[in-house]
Write a protein that holds these residues in place. Structure first.
Motif, PDB file in Angstrom:
ATOM      1  N   ASP A   1      -5.159  30.018 -36.980  1.00  0.00           N
ATOM      2  CA  ASP A   1      -4.105  30.896 -36.444  1.00  0.00           C
ATOM      3  C   ASP A   1      -3.333  30.167 -35.346  1.00  0.00           C
ATOM      4  OD1 ASP A   1      -5.052  32.783 -38.162  1.00  0.00           O
ATOM      5  OD2 ASP A   1      -5.724  34.192 -36.617  1.00  0.00           O
ATOM      6  N   ASN A   2      -2.136  30.633 -35.049  1.00  0.00           N
ATOM      7  CA  ASN A   2      -1.322  30.024 -33.995  1.00  0.00           C
ATOM      8  C   ASN A   2      -0.392  31.067 -33.382  1.00  0.00           C
ATOM      9  OD1 ASN A   2       1.257  30.057 -35.463  1.00  0.00           O
ATOM     10  ND2 ASN A   2       0.247  28.590 -36.841  1.00  0.00           N
ATOM     11  N   PRO A   3       0.201  30.740 -32.226  1.00  0.00           N
ATOM     12  CA  PRO A   3       1.035  31.733 -31.522  1.00  0.00           C
ATOM     13  C   PRO A   3       2.265  32.182 -32.310  1.00  0.00           C
ATOM     14  CG  PRO A   3       0.356  29.999 -30.005  1.00  0.00           C
ATOM     15  CD  PRO A   3      -0.036  29.536 -31.383  1.00  0.00           C
ATOM     16  N   LEU A   4       2.769  31.369 -33.241  1.00  0.00           N
ATOM     17  CA  LEU A   4       3.950  31.776 -34.019  1.00  0.00           C
ATOM     18  C   LEU A   4       3.665  33.046 -34.821  1.00  0.00           C
ATOM     19  CD1 LEU A   4       5.307  28.479 -35.656  1.00  0.00           C
ATOM     20  CD2 LEU A   4       6.372  29.778 -33.798  1.00  0.00           C
ATOM     21  N   MET A   5       2.402  33.284 -35.136  1.00  0.00           N
ATOM     22  CA  MET A   5       2.041  34.429 -35.990  1.00  0.00           C
ATOM     23  C   MET A   5       2.253  35.763 -35.283  1.00  0.00           C
ATOM     24  SD  MET A   5      -1.372  32.901 -37.830  1.00  0.00           S
ATOM     25  CE  MET A   5      -1.276  31.477 -38.944  1.00  0.00           C
ATOM     26  N   ASP A   6       2.329  35.732 -33.941  1.00  0.00           N
ATOM     27  CA  ASP A   6       2.639  36.984 -33.247  1.00  0.00           C
ATOM     28  C   ASP A   6       3.668  36.788 -32.125  1.00  0.00           C
ATOM     29  OD1 ASP A   6       0.955  35.650 -31.544  1.00  0.00           O
ATOM     30  OD2 ASP A   6      -0.315  37.387 -31.093  1.00  0.00           O
ATOM     31  N   GLY A   7       4.660  35.952 -32.423  1.00  0.00           N
ATOM     32  CA  GLY A   7       5.842  35.899 -31.557  1.00  0.00           C
ATOM     33  C   GLY A   7       5.809  34.921 -30.404  1.00  0.00           C
TER      34      GLY A   7
ATOM     35  N   GLY B   1      -1.443  27.559 -44.512  1.00  0.00           N
ATOM     36  CA  GLY B   1      -0.120  27.360 -43.905  1.00  0.00           C
ATOM     37  C   GLY B   1      -0.275  27.120 -42.410  1.00  0.00           C
ATOM     38  N   GLY B   2      -1.177  27.868 -41.785  1.00  0.00           N
ATOM     39  CA  GLY B   2      -1.481  27.636 -40.368  1.00  0.00           C
ATOM     40  C   GLY B   2      -2.031  26.236 -40.169  1.00  0.00           C
ATOM     41  N   GLY B   3      -2.919  25.800 -41.047  1.00  0.00           N
ATOM     42  CA  GLY B   3      -3.471  24.452 -40.958  1.00  0.00           C
ATOM     43  C   GLY B   3      -2.398  23.388 -41.066  1.00  0.00           C
TER      44      GLY B   3
END
Ligand code: MN3
Length: 200
Positions: A148-154, A75-77
């Protein structure tokens, strides 16, 4: 379920910065793989079938544990590459408006931001991404491993640069620093501004 977006330009449109063969492999093989795998992981889990990819990124903790890593990686990809295609443009764009103001007040200049992102991209060991994102109302440079991306931790992504070898190896070989410096020639500042306007 998720579908592969078409490139907003031709496969050869970003040459000589990114060659057509890299774009074909990257979009048709890698991105397709992420889409198929995240769909496979989520098939049969009803509550996620209508969720946007952005919402999914912020709700990975709700994905059943046995599928969470597969959904995070693929999903990150899918999210990261969908963003990345739009952050590049064959026609020259100019940094202006509120994003120019914010970059200037945070980093002094666009050149200083680019250097900070290039350094963070070179420092990322193995595969990952380097980001300009909005976090707690401020612009910050970050890097993430894998997909991983920044959306995963706000955080809210404004610029994301793929530093996986598959993004540059055919043309730049092992010299990630050269790829990063050259990448800024094709950045789509208009799209970055669009993301920045939505983030604040
Ligand atoms: Mn990639």
């Amino acid at each position: 379920m998720f579908t592969l977006p078409e490139l907003p330009y031709g496969y050869e449109a970003l040459e000589p910065v990114i060659d057509a063969e890299t774009m074909h492999l990257h979009h048709d093989k890698h991105h397709t793989g992420y889409v198929n795998s995240v769909n496979d992981a989520l098939s049969g889990i009803g509550e996620f079938e209508n969720m946007s990819i952005e919402d999914l990124m912020g709700n990975l903790d709700k994905v059943p544990e046995n599928m969470r890593t597969k959904v995070r990686n693929n999903g990150g990809g899918h999210y990261n590459h969908s963003l990345f295609w739009n952050l590049m443009s064959p026609s020259k764009t100019t940094l202006s408006g509120t994003l120019l103001e914010a970059i200037t007040s945070t980093f002094q200049s666009s050149g200083a931001l680019q250097k900070q992102m290039n350094d963070a991209g070179v420092a990322r060991f193995g595969s990952g991404w380097v980001w300009l994102c909005v976090r707690d109302g401020k612009l910050v440079v970050e890097s993430t491993p894998n997909q991983d991306n920044p959306l995963m931790d706000g955080g809210k992504p404004i610029i994301g640069i793929d530093v996986w070898e598959h993004a540059y190896y055919l043309k730049y070989k092992n010299v990630r620093a050269d790829y990063l410096v050259t990448w800024w020639e094709i950045i789509n500042w208009d799209y970055a501004q669009e993301l920045y306007s939505k983030s604040t």
